[in-house]
Scaffold this motif. Structure first.
Motif, PDB file in Angstrom:
ATOM      1  N   ASP A 246       0.858  -1.185   0.000  1.00 16.63           N
ATOM      2  CA  ASP A 246       0.000   0.000   0.000  1.00 16.63           C
ATOM      3  C   ASP A 246       0.894   1.234   0.000  1.00 16.63           C
ATOM      4  N   SER A 247       1.303   1.635  -1.197  1.00 22.41           N
ATOM      5  CA  SER A 247       2.284   2.715  -1.311  1.00 22.41           C
ATOM      6  C   SER A 247       1.771   4.045  -0.768  1.00 22.41           C
ATOM      7  N   ASP A 248       0.470   4.298  -0.857  1.00 24.08           N
ATOM      8  CA  ASP A 248      -0.072   5.555  -0.342  1.00 24.08           C
ATOM      9  C   ASP A 248       0.054   5.640   1.175  1.00 24.08           C
ATOM     10  N   SER A 249      -0.296   4.582   1.859  1.00 24.78           N
ATOM     11  CA  SER A 249      -0.192   4.570   3.327  1.00 24.78           C
ATOM     12  C   SER A 249       1.259   4.670   3.770  1.00 24.78           C
ATOM     13  N   LEU A 250       2.115   3.920   3.108  1.00 21.92           N
ATOM     14  CA  LEU A 250       3.531   3.953   3.447  1.00 21.92           C
ATOM     15  C   LEU A 250       4.120   5.338   3.199  1.00 21.92           C
ATOM     16  N   ARG A 251       3.764   5.942   2.080  1.00 17.07           N
ATOM     17  CA  ARG A 251       4.253   7.287   1.761  1.00 17.07           C
ATOM     18  C   ARG A 251       3.779   8.293   2.811  1.00 17.07           C
ATOM     19  N   GLU A 252       2.516   8.176   3.227  1.00 20.49           N
ATOM     20  CA  GLU A 252       1.980   9.089   4.236  1.00 20.49           C
ATOM     21  C   GLU A 252       2.716   8.926   5.571  1.00 20.49           C
ATOM     22  N   LEU A 253       2.973   7.689   5.974  1.00 17.06           N
ATOM     23  CA  LEU A 253       3.692   7.453   7.222  1.00 17.06           C
ATOM     24  C   LEU A 253       5.116   7.990   7.169  1.00 17.06           C
ATOM     25  N   LEU A 254       5.774   7.792   6.049  1.00 15.85           N
ATOM     26  CA  LEU A 254       7.136   8.306   5.908  1.00 15.85           C
ATOM     27  C   LEU A 254       7.146   9.834   5.910  1.00 15.85           C
ATOM     28  N   ASN A 255       6.155  10.432   5.283  1.00 16.54           N
ATOM     29  CA  ASN A 255       6.055  11.887   5.291  1.00 16.54           C
ATOM     30  C   ASN A 255       5.838  12.401   6.716  1.00 16.54           C
TER      31      ASN A 255
ATOM     32  N   THR B 131       6.787  10.885   9.395  1.00 17.40           N
ATOM     33  CA  THR B 131       8.056  10.657  10.085  1.00 17.40           C
ATOM     34  C   THR B 131       8.976  11.851   9.885  1.00 17.40           C
ATOM     35  N   TYR B 132       9.083  12.288   8.660  1.00 22.38           N
ATOM     36  CA  TYR B 132       9.959  13.421   8.343  1.00 22.38           C
ATOM     37  C   TYR B 132       9.446  14.701   8.996  1.00 22.38           C
ATOM     38  N   THR B 133       8.152  14.971   8.873  1.00 23.75           N
ATOM     39  CA  THR B 133       7.574  16.196   9.421  1.00 23.75           C
ATOM     40  C   THR B 133       7.727  16.246  10.936  1.00 23.75           C
ATOM     41  N   HIS B 134       7.446  15.145  11.592  1.00 24.08           N
ATOM     42  CA  HIS B 134       7.560  15.121  13.050  1.00 24.08           C
ATOM     43  C   HIS B 134       9.019  15.253  13.483  1.00 24.08           C
ATOM     44  N   SER B 135       9.915  14.636  12.743  1.00 20.03           N
ATOM     45  CA  SER B 135      11.334  14.748  13.072  1.00 20.03           C
ATOM     46  C   SER B 135      11.806  16.194  12.971  1.00 20.03           C
ATOM     47  N   LEU B 136      11.349  16.893  11.936  1.00 15.32           N
ATOM     48  CA  LEU B 136      11.703  18.316  11.808  1.00 15.32           C
ATOM     49  C   LEU B 136      11.170  19.112  12.989  1.00 15.32           C
ATOM     50  N   TRP B 137       9.958  18.808  13.418  1.00 17.54           N
ATOM     51  CA  TRP B 137       9.371  19.517  14.544  1.00 17.54           C
ATOM     52  C   TRP B 137      10.229  19.340  15.801  1.00 17.54           C
ATOM     53  N   VAL B 138      10.657  18.104  16.057  1.00 18.46           N
ATOM     54  CA  VAL B 138      11.475  17.830  17.237  1.00 18.46           C
ATOM     55  C   VAL B 138      12.833  18.523  17.111  1.00 18.46           C
ATOM     56  N   LEU B 139      13.443  18.461  15.943  1.00 20.29           N
ATOM     57  CA  LEU B 139      14.732  19.122  15.750  1.00 20.29           C
ATOM     58  C   LEU B 139      14.609  20.624  15.989  1.00 20.29           C
ATOM     59  N   ASN B 140      13.558  21.223  15.457  1.00 18.92           N
ATOM     60  CA  ASN B 140      13.348  22.657  15.671  1.00 18.92           C
ATOM     61  C   ASN B 140      13.108  22.980  17.141  1.00 18.92           C
ATOM     62  N   LYS B 141      12.394  22.117  17.826  1.00 19.80           N
ATOM     63  CA  LYS B 141      12.110  22.323  19.246  1.00 19.80           C
ATOM     64  C   LYS B 141      13.399  22.452  20.044  1.00 19.80           C
ATOM     65  N   TYR B 142      14.413  21.697  19.669  1.00 21.81           N
ATOM     66  CA  TYR B 142      15.687  21.715  20.375  1.00 21.81           C
ATOM     67  C   TYR B 142      16.767  22.486  19.615  1.00 21.81           C
ATOM     68  N   SER B 143      16.368  23.287  18.668  1.00 21.54           N
ATOM     69  CA  SER B 143      17.274  24.168  17.906  1.00 21.54           C
ATOM     70  C   SER B 143      18.399  23.413  17.208  1.00 21.54           C
TER      71      SER B 143
ATOM     72  N   LYS C  81      15.046  13.146   4.750  1.00 21.27           N
ATOM     73  CA  LYS C  81      14.194  13.722   3.699  1.00 21.27           C
ATOM     74  C   LYS C  81      14.315  12.916   2.421  1.00 21.27           C
ATOM     75  N   GLN C  82      15.536  12.516   2.072  1.00 22.59           N
ATOM     76  CA  GLN C  82      15.740  11.709   0.857  1.00 22.59           C
ATOM     77  C   GLN C  82      15.013  10.374   0.979  1.00 22.59           C
ATOM     78  N   ILE C  83      15.045   9.782   2.166  1.00 21.58           N
ATOM     79  CA  ILE C  83      14.387   8.487   2.368  1.00 21.58           C
ATOM     80  C   ILE C  83      12.881   8.630   2.327  1.00 21.58           C
ATOM     81  N   CYS C  84      12.365   9.638   3.005  1.00 17.56           N
ATOM     82  CA  CYS C  84      10.905   9.760   3.209  1.00 17.56           C
ATOM     83  C   CYS C  84      10.181  10.493   2.085  1.00 17.56           C
ATOM     84  N   CYS C  85      10.849  11.380   1.416  1.00 16.47           N
ATOM     85  CA  CYS C  85      10.146  12.260   0.465  1.00 16.47           C
ATOM     86  C   CYS C  85      10.555  12.048  -0.986  1.00 16.47           C
ATOM     87  N   SER C  86      11.209  10.945  -1.261  1.00 12.20           N
ATOM     88  CA  SER C  86      11.624  10.709  -2.657  1.00 12.20           C
ATOM     89  C   SER C  86      10.668   9.808  -3.378  1.00 12.20           C
TER      90      SER C  86
END
Length: 82
Positions: free
Chosen positions: A44-53, A55-67, A77-82
């Protein structure tokens, strides 16, 4: 499924960039999320793509939270958004 495992490994590498006292929490959080979603159909490529997206979005949020510079997540990003 390989993309999900690569994303998980990269998330754990990013956790190492967080402040030392927060690392156990986020490592456990990442593990729990990947375990919870292991039942997703790898065909199910759509579900997998959504989960990976997410993953990337939440990871950015956490990184920004801790500067932490967002460029640290370029490989994720290359793994999740390609």
């Amino acid at each position: 499924m390989k993309a999900a495992l690569r994303a998980y490994g990269e998330v754990l590498r990013l956790v190492k960039r967080l402040p030392k006292d927060t690392r156990p929490y986020y490592a456990k959080y990442a593990r729990e999320n990947f375990v919870n979603y292991r039942e997703v159909d790898p065909n199910d490529s759509d579900s997998l793509r959504e989960l990976l997206n997410r993953t990337y979005t939440h990871s950015l949020w956490v990184l920004n939270k801790y500067s932490v510079d967002e460029e640290a997540a370029d490989k994720l990003k290359q793994i999740c958004c390609s």
